[in-house]
Design a protein around this motif. Structure first.
Motif, short mmCIF file in Angstrom:
data_model
loop_
_atom_site.label_atom_id
_atom_site.label_comp_id
_atom_site.label_asym_id
_atom_site.label_seq_id
_atom_site.Cartn_x
_atom_site.Cartn_y
_atom_site.Cartn_z
N MET A 146 0.85 -1.19 0.00
CA MET A 146 0.00 0.00 0.00
C MET A 146 0.89 1.24 0.00
O MET A 146 1.83 1.34 0.77
CB MET A 146 -0.90 -0.02 1.24
N ALA A 147 0.59 2.17 -0.86
CA ALA A 147 1.39 3.39 -0.91
C ALA A 147 1.15 4.24 0.32
O ALA A 147 0.03 4.40 0.78
CB ALA A 147 1.04 4.18 -2.16
N ASN A 148 2.23 4.77 0.83
CA ASN A 148 2.11 5.66 2.00
C ASN A 148 2.88 6.93 1.70
O ASN A 148 4.11 6.94 1.70
CB ASN A 148 2.67 4.97 3.24
N PHE A 149 2.17 7.98 1.41
CA PHE A 149 2.81 9.23 1.02
C PHE A 149 3.00 10.12 2.23
O PHE A 149 2.04 10.50 2.89
CB PHE A 149 1.96 9.97 -0.03
N ASP A 150 4.25 10.45 2.53
CA ASP A 150 4.51 11.42 3.58
C ASP A 150 4.07 12.81 3.13
O ASP A 150 3.56 13.60 3.88
CB ASP A 150 6.00 11.43 3.93
N ASP A 151 4.30 13.09 1.86
CA ASP A 151 3.91 14.38 1.30
C ASP A 151 2.46 14.29 0.83
O ASP A 151 2.05 13.29 0.25
CB ASP A 151 4.83 14.73 0.13
N GLN A 152 1.69 15.33 1.08
CA GLN A 152 0.28 15.29 0.74
C GLN A 152 0.02 15.51 -0.75
O GLN A 152 -1.08 15.28 -1.23
CB GLN A 152 -0.48 16.33 1.57
N LYS A 153 1.03 15.98 -1.47
CA LYS A 153 0.89 16.20 -2.91
C LYS A 153 2.05 15.52 -3.64
O LYS A 153 2.96 16.17 -4.13
CB LYS A 153 0.88 17.71 -3.21
N PRO A 154 2.03 14.18 -3.69
CA PRO A 154 3.17 13.46 -4.28
C PRO A 154 3.41 13.79 -5.74
O PRO A 154 4.57 13.83 -6.17
CB PRO A 154 2.79 11.99 -4.10
N LEU A 155 2.34 14.02 -6.52
CA LEU A 155 2.55 14.33 -7.94
C LEU A 155 3.31 15.64 -8.10
O LEU A 155 4.18 15.76 -8.97
CB LEU A 155 1.21 14.42 -8.68
N ARG A 156 2.98 16.62 -7.27
CA ARG A 156 3.68 17.90 -7.35
C ARG A 156 5.15 17.73 -6.99
O ARG A 156 6.04 18.29 -7.63
CB ARG A 156 3.04 18.93 -6.41
N LYS A 157 5.41 16.92 -5.98
CA LYS A 157 6.77 16.67 -5.55
C LYS A 157 7.58 16.02 -6.67
O LYS A 157 8.75 16.37 -6.92
CB LYS A 157 6.75 15.76 -4.31
#
Length: 207
Positions: free
Chosen positions: A1-12
């Motif tokens: 399961m993906a767990n993104f620390d950043d709330q906007k991974p695409l922008r990052k």
């Protein structure tokens, strides 16, 4: 399961590749792309494969391992050119586990995501089956045997919908399109740059 620390991974992701593209496009004489920021940008892409589920599980495992290797290499090697030159001198370019071989695999992962984003942007509807199938067919399928291709084809039926994917990425369709297009625009010169590193050394790209 993906767990993104950043709330906007695409922008990052898009911002990291924009920085790489600016370097590649700078027309600086004797340009050499640094390995550390490259491997970091690539690591940001890793969770995208997890978001796609079982169809791309092989890609996630392979890509993450190869990016981790490049990240480790960046602690002692400054640039992609230096890394490749060392492998050429050691006559280990095509050996499993070589940094250069891993770079080629990572480049394919970046290219697959580029094609996937292009297809998502240009395809109507909520299904990711056609975008993902097209991306796989263009980038990975020519290098895979029958068993892997069959497993991927079966996994395509378990893909998330576009709505589900965007929810995982914390994006709506408008913002996702912007960031996906930014990644497409930025990744193209970076991918071409890597291709040229291989072609200029007569290493080819089909192994």
């Amino acid at each position: 399961m993906a767990n993104f620390d950043d709330q906007k991974p695409l922008r990052k992701i898009s911002e990291a590749f924009k920085d790489l593209a600016n370097t590649v496009n700078s027309q600086t004489p004797d340009l050499e792309l640094e390995l550390a920021p490259f491997s970091h940008a690539c690591s940001l892409v890793s969770p995208l494969f997890a978001c796609l589920g079982i169809a791309f599980k092989f890609a996630e495992i392979d890509y993450v391992a190869k990016v981790r290797d490049l990240g480790e290499a960046s602690k002692s090697i400054g640039t992609l050119q230096t890394m490749m030159n060392r492998d050429v001198e050691a006559n280990c370019v095509r050996l499993a586990g070589s940094h250069t071989r891993n770079l080629l695999r990572v480049k394919r992962g970046l290219d697959m995501v580029r094609v996937l984003f292009e297809q998502i942007i240009s395809t109507e509807g909520n299904s990711l089956k056609n975008p993902a199938s097209t991306a796989y067919a263009q980038v990975f399928a020519p290098h895979h045997g029958w068993a892997i291709r069959k497993a991927v084809a079966a996994g395509m039926y378990a893909l998330p919908t576009k709505v589900q994917l965007l929810k995982k990425l914390n994006e709506d369709e408008t913002t996702a399109r912007i960031e996906m297009q930014n990644y497409i625009d930025s990744s193209v010169p970076v991918i071409m740059y890597i291709d040229n590193l291989f072609l200029s050394r007569e290493l080819g790209l089909d192994w």
